[in-house]
Motif scaffolding. Structure first.
Motif, short mmCIF file in Angstrom:
data_model
loop_
_atom_site.label_atom_id
_atom_site.label_comp_id
_atom_site.label_asym_id
_atom_site.label_seq_id
_atom_site.Cartn_x
_atom_site.Cartn_y
_atom_site.Cartn_z
N ASP A 137 7.51 22.85 -2.50
CA ASP A 137 7.53 22.92 -1.03
C ASP A 137 6.37 22.10 -0.46
OD1 ASP A 137 8.43 24.14 1.50
OD2 ASP A 137 6.51 25.19 1.44
N GLN A 138 5.20 22.26 -1.03
CA GLN A 138 4.03 21.49 -0.58
C GLN A 138 4.22 19.99 -0.83
OE1 GLN A 138 0.82 21.96 0.98
NE2 GLN A 138 2.11 23.57 1.78
N ARG B 168 -4.81 13.51 -4.97
CA ARG B 168 -5.82 14.37 -4.35
C ARG B 168 -5.35 15.79 -4.18
NH1 ARG B 168 -5.60 14.74 1.59
NH2 ARG B 168 -3.85 13.48 2.26
N ARG B 169 -4.03 16.00 -4.13
CA ARG B 169 -3.54 17.38 -4.03
C ARG B 169 -3.15 17.93 -5.41
NH1 ARG B 169 -3.68 19.55 0.96
NH2 ARG B 169 -3.62 18.07 2.66
N HIS C 57 6.66 26.94 -4.79
CA HIS C 57 5.59 26.77 -3.79
C HIS C 57 5.01 25.36 -3.85
CE1 HIS C 57 1.19 27.07 -2.78
NE2 HIS C 57 1.76 27.32 -1.63
N LYS D 73 4.59 13.98 5.59
CA LYS D 73 3.58 13.74 6.63
C LYS D 73 3.06 12.32 6.62
CE LYS D 73 0.03 16.65 7.07
NZ LYS D 73 -0.87 17.78 6.75
N GLU E 218 2.76 8.57 7.23
CA GLU E 218 3.36 7.81 8.32
C GLU E 218 4.51 6.92 7.86
OE1 GLU E 218 3.18 7.56 11.63
OE2 GLU E 218 1.92 9.35 11.58
N GLU E 219 4.39 6.35 6.68
CA GLU E 219 5.38 5.37 6.25
C GLU E 219 6.52 5.99 5.47
OE1 GLU E 219 2.64 2.75 4.30
OE2 GLU E 219 2.38 1.54 6.10
N LYS F 5 6.60 18.67 1.88
CA LYS F 5 6.03 18.67 3.23
C LYS F 5 4.86 17.69 3.35
CE LYS F 5 7.07 23.48 4.50
NZ LYS F 5 6.42 24.81 4.44
N GLN F 6 3.99 17.67 2.36
CA GLN F 6 2.83 16.78 2.44
C GLN F 6 3.28 15.32 2.38
OE1 GLN F 6 -0.09 17.72 3.25
NE2 GLN F 6 -0.23 19.88 2.68
N ALA G 192 12.06 14.65 9.36
CA ALA G 192 11.72 15.85 10.17
C ALA G 192 11.07 15.44 11.48
CB ALA G 192 10.77 16.72 9.39
N ASN H 234 0.79 -1.24 0.00
CA ASN H 234 0.00 0.00 0.00
C ASN H 234 0.81 1.28 0.00
OD1 ASN H 234 -2.57 -0.86 -0.15
ND2 ASN H 234 -2.96 -0.86 2.05
N SER I 12 -1.88 8.32 -4.07
CA SER I 12 -3.17 8.90 -3.67
C SER I 12 -2.98 10.34 -3.21
CB SER I 12 -3.77 8.05 -2.54
OG SER I 12 -4.80 8.74 -1.87
N ALA J 15 0.52 3.14 -3.08
CA ALA J 15 -0.83 3.68 -3.24
C ALA J 15 -1.00 4.95 -2.40
CB ALA J 15 -1.87 2.64 -2.84
N ARG J 16 -0.41 4.95 -1.20
CA ARG J 16 -0.55 6.13 -0.33
C ARG J 16 0.10 7.34 -0.97
NH1 ARG J 16 -2.41 4.11 4.43
NH2 ARG J 16 -1.71 2.00 4.90
#
Lengths: 553, 169
Positions: B59-60, B26-27, B56, B67, B69-70, B63-64, B169, B15, B22, B18-19
């Motif tokens: 950068d997103q 979505r962004r 910009h 975030k 978890e894996e 950072k995203q 981070a 997965n 995904s 996929a994460r």
């Protein structure tokens, strides 16, 4: 100690301090429910009318307490019915652990009965999710789910447990409750820079959001406001962080915020954004938002920095830790001129007119507020009534105003009220709703009746979808497409049918009498208030505009 | 729009790909190419993504992605300072007139012919992205029957140890 997966599930819940579980049984979770039968002295299970209600209840429980809400449902439709509830929690950063059963591992991927790939479905609306492949991993996955949900930028986590895992047996070793592993690394250079900007400001203002509640930093924020004489505007998610009638409180900011707040942020020369994400309902025109100001942003999530609006200084960390580091560096200040300007704006702000004949939304809300008091928890659905409640309630304490901000979920309120009442049984819980939102999930009345939860529902009934209709009035030339509901629901009969009490109100005196009865009741009460369908939420700044375009009438 | 190469060190879990995709979907982050495979540490995989966007957006993206978890680390691989490589396979039709110039090009680029029939051949070329682009350009006059590219993989130059632990981070 050898335990089944289902017993491990119960053991970990107890170990993590979970005393209340919201859910709905089904085939894939039969083993889990069988184990819960043995643990019913330690884990209270609340069965709702619908899984969506269970998800909102877990959410309301979490928002009222700050603890992680837990919801358990079966596979397939049970799991998909959670989706709106999980997304609601995700958008508002509410810690939640959702547990779904699934078909046994050998049947997975075969389009089996009540099988759905809920991990895939919820990937974009959870912080993280897990599919448990081995019973040996179950305990640690559940613990990890709690850790992730309540650490850093909080949010929902889903754990999908196939049925065979719930029956399999393995060794279980108890552990301590997981702790928030987040630590703030203070950047002293950035703190100094921020302090210097604040100390040199003439017209500084704070713009704060739900992150202040998540961090438990209300007192610290109030101290910062007071020391620097820096007034603060709150987002919908932060109502109650600071007393809304405090002289330094500007009021709510954003599309339906007050003129004072929006003007103050627009004219400020320094804006300190605290635990807030510059959403499109506040930074309506992101390029012009805070256009005269140097921007300082405090947030736990580095990805929120410069996401929608560019800032001059960012202080990444837990809001409380950052404010505590900043406080000794800022000067005690008086800003008489700036406060005089704000007082003037407050005079000129929108003040709705009272009526002696018709029920007016602001009068109903203030009357309910007067009787229920500052200690009551107020929950809303979504639409005009939500904005009126946000505007006209006197917000005094954090975690006493519960509303779906980010996702704007109609039907959120009743489930969330039930969760809040179970979390805080000693408090009056008032649920404000509209006739649109309420029809989505009013079936949860049966839950309130079954568990003896005297949640008070105040229905502001204008017979239309008021918020949508208001846009049709203003921007679609009064073409009222599909917003006149023509429903004939008799709310008093309906709640009596469910086993609660109801009141129809025509006058403010009726509302007063009904509410006085309601606060004494030991069963759910619905107070039905007919209001005019042309009532509007004002002021309003249309999307994409600045406060120059504010609509006041 | 500038192209960027991003190296993402992730837990080698089902997965995880996929994460990441995904999140990009979505962004609305661009994903020009993506590769993923296990590393020398079987618990760790590396996903290399080529993306487009201004500072910009980049950068997103960083950072995203961080975030998730894996995700253990996210590293930018600036093309001029990094070792980037890609493999290309190209099925080309040839006849008596074109076989000789094609073979000359293959030799100049140090590509390899890995399959040959009486009328077509498959050429394989591995190299930095600019070499692949250059090769495709000189091959463009010939009849390309089929093409596939591996997507870019890359590493920083120099001798880095603890390469993923240091940047989380």
């Amino acid at each position: 100690m050898k335990l089944t997966g289902s017993e491990i599930f119960c053991e970990v819940l107890v170990e993590q301090g979970v005393d209340t579980l919201f859910g709905y049984p089904g085939g894939a979770v039969l083993n889990l429910y069988d184990a819960l039968y043995k643990y019913q002295d330690r884990i209270r299970h609340i069965i709702t009318a619908h899984e969506q209600g269970a998800a909102h209840a877990a959410d309301g429980y979490a928002r009222a307490t700050g603890r992680t809400g837990v919801v358990l449902v079966t596979s397939g439709p049970g799991a998909t019915n959670l989706v709106t509830g999980i997304a609601t929690a995700y958008m508002d950063s509410v810690p939640m652990v959702a547990i779904t059963g699934n078909v046994p591992t050998p049947l997975m991927g075969q389009d089996s009965f009540q099988e759905v790939y809920i991990a895939g479905i919820t990937m974009p609306i959870t912080k993280h999710n897990f599919v448990v492949d081995r019973v040996e991993d179950l305990a640690d996955i559940l613990r990890e789910a709690f850790r992730i949900a309540q650490t850093g930028h909080k949010g929902p986590v889903l754990v999908d447990i196939p049925k065979d895992i719930t029956a399999a047996v393995t060794d279980f070793a108890p552990a301590a409750p997981v702790r928030d592993s987040y630590t703030t690394r203070i950047d002293m250079d950035a703190i100094d820079k921020a302090a210097e900007i604040i100390n040199n400001a003439k017209r500084p203002a704070i713009y704060y959001g739900g992150g202040v509640i998540a961090s438990g930093a209300s007192a610290e924020l109030a101290a910062l406001m007071k020391k620097t004489c820096m007034p603060g505007a709150y987002t919908l998610m932060a109502a109650g962080v600071v007393d809304s009638e405090d002289p330094l409180s500007l009021g709510m900011v954003g599309m339906h915020g007050c003129r004072t707040s929006n003007f103050a942020l627009d004219y400020a020369d320094v804006m300190v954004a605290v635990g807030t994400r510059f959403s499109d309902r506040v930074a309506l025109s992101p390029d012009a938002f805070g256009r005269r100001a140097k921007l300082i942003q405090i947030d736990i999530d580095p990805s929120e920095v410069n996401k929608n609006v560019g800032v001059d200084v960012s202080l990444v960390g837990d809001v409380k830790d950052v404010i505590c580091a900043l406080l000794p560096k800022v000067h005690q200040t008086c800003r008489d001129e700036w406060l005089a300007q704000i007082a003037e704006w407050k005079q000129e702000d929108y003040h709705p007119e009272d009526s002696d004949t018709a029920l007016k939304p602001h009068q109903v809300i203030r009357k309910i507020n007067e009787i229920a008091g500052a200690d009551a928890i107020y929950v809303t659905d979504v639409g005009q009534h939500q904005m009126w409640a946000a505007q006209y309630l006197h917000h005094v304490k954090p975690r006493h105003f519960i509303t779906s901000g980010g996702l704007g979920t109609m039907g959120f309120g009743y489930g969330a009220s039930i969760g809040a009442k179970l979390a805080r049984p000693e408090k009056t819980v008032v649920h404000f709703t509209g006739d649109g939102s309420f029809h989505m999930n009013m079936n949860e009345a049966c839950t309130a009746v079954s568990f003896g939860l005297p949640v008070i529902t105040v229905i502001l009934d204008n017979c239309v979808l008021g918020m949508v209709r208001q846009w049709q009035t203003n921007f679609y030339d009064k073409r009222y497409s599909c917003t006149d509901l023509n429903r004939r629901t008799d709310y008093v009969k309906v709640i009596e049918g469910f086993g609660g009490k109801g009141f129809h109100c025509e006058t403010l005196a009726d509302v007063e009498n009904a509410m006085k009865e309601a606060v004494k009741s030991d069963c759910p009460v619905w107070i039905h208030c007919r209001i005019d369908k042309d009532e509007k939420v004002l002021p309003m700044i249309p999307g994409g505009c600045t406060c120059d375009s504010i609509i006041m009438e | 729009m500038t192209k960027h190469v991003i190296s993402i060190v992730v837990d080698n879990n089902a997965n995880v790909m996929a994460r990441v995709s995904s999140l990009f979907a979505r962004r609305r982050f661009n994903m020009t190419s993506v590769t993923a495979a296990q590393t020398s540490d079987p618990s760790v995989s590396i996903i290399t993504i080529v993306t487009e966007g201004d500072a910009h957006i980049l950068d997103q993206i960083v950072k995203q992605t961080l975030k998730l978890e894996e995700v253990k680390s996210v590293t930018l691989l600036p093309p001029n300072e990094s070792l980037l490589s890609e493999t290309l396979m190209l099925r080309i039709a040839f006849d008596a007139a074109t076989i000789s110039p094609i073979k000359d090009i293959v030799e100049v680029y140090r590509a390899r012919i890995i399959d040959l029939t009486s009328s077509s051949m498959v050429i394989q070329l591995t190299g930095k992205p600019s070499k692949i682009e250059g090769f495709l350009e000189v091959m463009s006059p010939y009849q390309i029957l089929e093409m596939c590219r591996s997507g870019i993989i890359g590493m920083s130059r120099g001798s880095q140890s603890d390469w993923w632990k240091s940047s989380r981070a």
